[in-house]
Design a protein around this motif. Structure first.
Motif, mmCIF file in Angstrom:
data_model
loop_
_atom_site.group_PDB
_atom_site.id
_atom_site.type_symbol
_atom_site.label_atom_id
_atom_site.label_comp_id
_atom_site.label_asym_id
_atom_site.label_seq_id
_atom_site.Cartn_x
_atom_site.Cartn_y
_atom_site.Cartn_z
ATOM 1 N N LEU A 6 11.732 -34.266 58.119
ATOM 2 C CA LEU A 6 11.545 -33.869 56.724
ATOM 3 C C LEU A 6 11.956 -32.408 56.575
ATOM 4 C CD1 LEU A 6 7.994 -35.377 56.047
ATOM 5 C CD2 LEU A 6 10.218 -36.525 56.031
ATOM 6 N N ASP A 7 12.762 -32.143 55.562
ATOM 7 C CA ASP A 7 13.274 -30.799 55.311
ATOM 8 C C ASP A 7 12.850 -30.351 53.917
ATOM 9 O OD1 ASP A 7 14.681 -28.421 55.223
ATOM 10 O OD2 ASP A 7 16.649 -29.375 55.020
ATOM 11 N N LYS A 8 11.815 -29.508 53.870
ATOM 12 C CA LYS A 8 11.332 -28.925 52.609
ATOM 13 C C LYS A 8 10.950 -29.987 51.570
ATOM 14 C CE LYS A 8 12.166 -24.577 53.872
ATOM 15 N NZ LYS A 8 12.607 -24.857 55.251
ATOM 16 N N ILE A 9 10.307 -31.055 52.026
ATOM 17 C CA ILE A 9 9.923 -32.143 51.133
ATOM 18 C C ILE A 9 8.713 -31.746 50.278
ATOM 19 C CG2 ILE A 9 8.770 -34.412 51.117
ATOM 20 C CD1 ILE A 9 11.719 -34.676 51.342
ATOM 21 N N SER A 10 8.796 -32.023 48.981
ATOM 22 C CA SER A 10 7.648 -31.801 48.098
ATOM 23 C C SER A 10 7.600 -32.927 47.069
ATOM 24 C CB SER A 10 7.743 -30.456 47.379
ATOM 25 O OG SER A 10 8.783 -30.468 46.409
ATOM 26 N N LYS A 11 6.413 -33.112 46.476
ATOM 27 C CA LYS A 11 6.266 -34.111 45.426
ATOM 28 C C LYS A 11 5.290 -33.611 44.379
ATOM 29 C CE LYS A 11 6.744 -38.003 43.224
ATOM 30 N NZ LYS A 11 8.034 -38.331 42.564
ATOM 31 N N THR A 12 5.792 -33.490 43.137
ATOM 32 C CA THR A 12 4.975 -33.145 41.983
ATOM 33 C C THR A 12 5.037 -34.297 40.992
ATOM 34 O OG1 THR A 12 5.463 -30.789 42.268
ATOM 35 C CG2 THR A 12 4.591 -31.490 40.121
ATOM 36 N N ASP A 24 8.005 -29.260 56.174
ATOM 37 C CA ASP A 24 8.953 -29.524 57.257
ATOM 38 C C ASP A 24 8.205 -30.253 58.368
ATOM 39 O OD1 ASP A 24 11.131 -28.108 56.071
ATOM 40 O OD2 ASP A 24 10.244 -26.227 56.748
ATOM 41 N N LEU A 25 8.818 -31.301 58.900
ATOM 42 C CA LEU A 25 8.153 -32.085 59.943
ATOM 43 C C LEU A 25 9.202 -32.845 60.741
ATOM 44 C CD1 LEU A 25 5.417 -33.112 61.114
ATOM 45 C CD2 LEU A 25 5.566 -34.996 59.476
ATOM 46 N N SER A 26 9.022 -32.881 62.057
ATOM 47 C CA SER A 26 9.906 -33.656 62.931
ATOM 48 C C SER A 26 9.073 -34.622 63.758
ATOM 49 C CB SER A 26 10.704 -32.736 63.861
ATOM 50 O OG SER A 26 11.613 -31.940 63.123
ATOM 51 N N ILE A 27 9.464 -35.890 63.760
ATOM 52 C CA ILE A 27 8.777 -36.943 64.504
ATOM 53 C C ILE A 27 9.776 -37.536 65.481
ATOM 54 C CG2 ILE A 27 7.597 -39.162 64.321
ATOM 55 C CD1 ILE A 27 6.983 -38.191 61.326
ATOM 56 N N ALA A 28 9.424 -37.561 66.753
ATOM 57 C CA ALA A 28 10.349 -38.014 67.785
ATOM 58 C C ALA A 28 10.523 -39.525 67.751
ATOM 59 C CB ALA A 28 9.843 -37.577 69.159
ATOM 60 N N GLY A 52 10.391 -44.483 51.066
ATOM 61 C CA GLY A 52 11.320 -44.679 49.957
ATOM 62 C C GLY A 52 10.672 -45.306 48.748
ATOM 63 N N LEU A 53 9.343 -45.389 48.754
ATOM 64 C CA LEU A 53 8.614 -45.930 47.600
ATOM 65 C C LEU A 53 8.421 -44.879 46.521
ATOM 66 C CD1 LEU A 53 5.893 -47.981 49.525
ATOM 67 C CD2 LEU A 53 8.032 -48.812 48.519
ATOM 68 N N LEU A 54 8.554 -43.615 46.880
ATOM 69 C CA LEU A 54 8.541 -42.501 45.943
ATOM 70 C C LEU A 54 9.757 -41.624 46.221
ATOM 71 C CD1 LEU A 54 4.789 -41.328 46.090
ATOM 72 C CD2 LEU A 54 5.882 -42.592 44.221
ATOM 73 N N ALA A 55 10.255 -40.973 45.192
ATOM 74 C CA ALA A 55 11.354 -40.017 45.354
ATOM 75 C C ALA A 55 10.783 -38.608 45.428
ATOM 76 C CB ALA A 55 12.327 -40.120 44.189
ATOM 77 N N PRO A 56 11.240 -37.780 46.351
ATOM 78 C CA PRO A 56 10.734 -36.415 46.433
ATOM 79 C C PRO A 56 11.197 -35.565 45.255
ATOM 80 C CG PRO A 56 12.565 -36.703 47.950
ATOM 81 C CD PRO A 56 12.268 -38.057 47.370
ATOM 82 N N THR A 57 10.402 -34.569 44.936
ATOM 83 C CA THR A 57 10.796 -33.608 43.906
ATOM 84 C C THR A 57 11.836 -32.647 44.464
ATOM 85 O OG1 THR A 57 8.588 -33.774 42.921
ATOM 86 C CG2 THR A 57 9.935 -31.876 42.281
ATOM 87 N N THR A 58 11.614 -32.219 45.685
ATOM 88 C CA THR A 58 12.592 -31.375 46.386
ATOM 89 C C THR A 58 12.661 -31.819 47.845
ATOM 90 O OG1 THR A 58 10.971 -29.695 47.078
ATOM 91 C CG2 THR A 58 12.031 -29.375 44.935
ATOM 92 N N GLY A 59 13.735 -31.422 48.513
ATOM 93 C CA GLY A 59 13.860 -31.648 49.950
ATOM 94 C C GLY A 59 14.633 -32.895 50.318
ATOM 95 N N ARG A 60 14.799 -33.070 51.630
ATOM 96 C CA ARG A 60 15.579 -34.190 52.156
ATOM 97 C C ARG A 60 14.835 -34.857 53.308
ATOM 98 N NH1 ARG A 60 21.476 -32.241 53.552
ATOM 99 N NH2 ARG A 60 20.304 -30.584 54.592
ATOM 100 N N ILE A 61 15.120 -36.151 53.494
ATOM 101 C CA ILE A 61 14.531 -36.950 54.564
ATOM 102 C C ILE A 61 15.657 -37.493 55.425
ATOM 103 C CG2 ILE A 61 13.129 -38.979 55.122
ATOM 104 C CD1 ILE A 61 11.860 -38.651 52.301
#
Length: 245
Positions: A6-12, A24-28, A52-61
């Protein structure tokens, strides 16, 4: 196996409610990773963003190096197991497990082989011809896991999967979920508010609070070496499972 980043993911949400703040989060690949925190901390929202059930406000997956941010759930091959199991009551166990394979198509013989394979994995092959209402809660949970694993998901997402079970069954199913996920080789994200579940079976845990990740680490790290007062207080609420230092 698939790594998740996850790169700068947010949800409003509409109205201004911030559920997830820039994260930001990394899962092996192959990791059994827990999102842990109190109700309303944003952990289930974060899981739904990954699904993928919600779309982020910002960031990338990212799944490995593939940007899946704009892809629907089926295209990113993320499979979610809900609290309610959501088994079809009119179908047998085998038919429930085969459902996702049928939707995706392919040779019937290969679908049936895969159904037998995952039912063996969850130790439920002898129950293949039963209906869900003939199963216990723990058995239904195994079937929900088998159905999810049948399609070889890139990422398996578990949303408080043991919350509907009694205390004894929850304890029994903890180890079974770890065994099943590790045997399948799946990258697994598991949401819970139960410290005992996380401490007992997680590879690593992210503790969330008010939409933010406070700390990521092994069960031992979080319990013995918390980096914030919130993590220290939250992890010390239940000392029934104390990981070695």
């Amino acid at each position: 196996m698939t790594a998740v980043r996850l790169d700068k993911i947010s949800k409003t949400f509409p109205g201004g409610t911030v559920a997830v703040r820039s994260t930001d989060l990394s899962i092996a690949a192959g990791e059994l990773f827990f999102l842990l925190g109190p109700s309303g901390c944003g952990k289930s929202t974060l899981l739904r963003l990954i699904a993928g059930l919600l779309a982020p406000t910002t960031g990338r997956i990212f799944f490995d190096d593939r940007d899946v941010t704009s892809l629907q759930t089926s295209k990113r091959n993320a499979v979610m197991v809900f609290q309610s199991y959501a088994l079809w009551p009119h179908m047998t166990v085998a038919e429930n497990v085969r459902f996702g394979l049928s939707v995706r198509g392919g040779e019937k013989a290969e679908q049936l082989r895969r159904v037998d394979e995952v039912l063996d994995l969850v130790r439920m092959r002898d129950f293949a011809d039963r209906k869900p209402n003939q199963l216990s809660g723990g058995q239904q949970q195994r079937i929900a896991l088998a159905r999810a694993l049948a399609v070889n998901p890139a990422c398996l997402l578990l949303d408080e999967p043991l919350s509907n079970l009694d205390a004894k069954l929850r304890h029994e199913m903890r180890g079974e979920i770890r065994r099943i996920c590790k045997s399948a080789g799946s990258t697994t994200l598991y949401v819970t508010h139960d410290q005992k579940e996380a401490l007992a079976i997680a590879d690593r845990i992210a503790v969330m609070n008010a939409g933010r990740i406070e700390q990521v680490g092994t069960p031992s790290d979080l319990y013995h070496r918390p980096v914030t007062a919130f993590v220290a207080d939250f992890m010390k609420q239940d000392e029934a499972v104390i990981p070695p230092a």
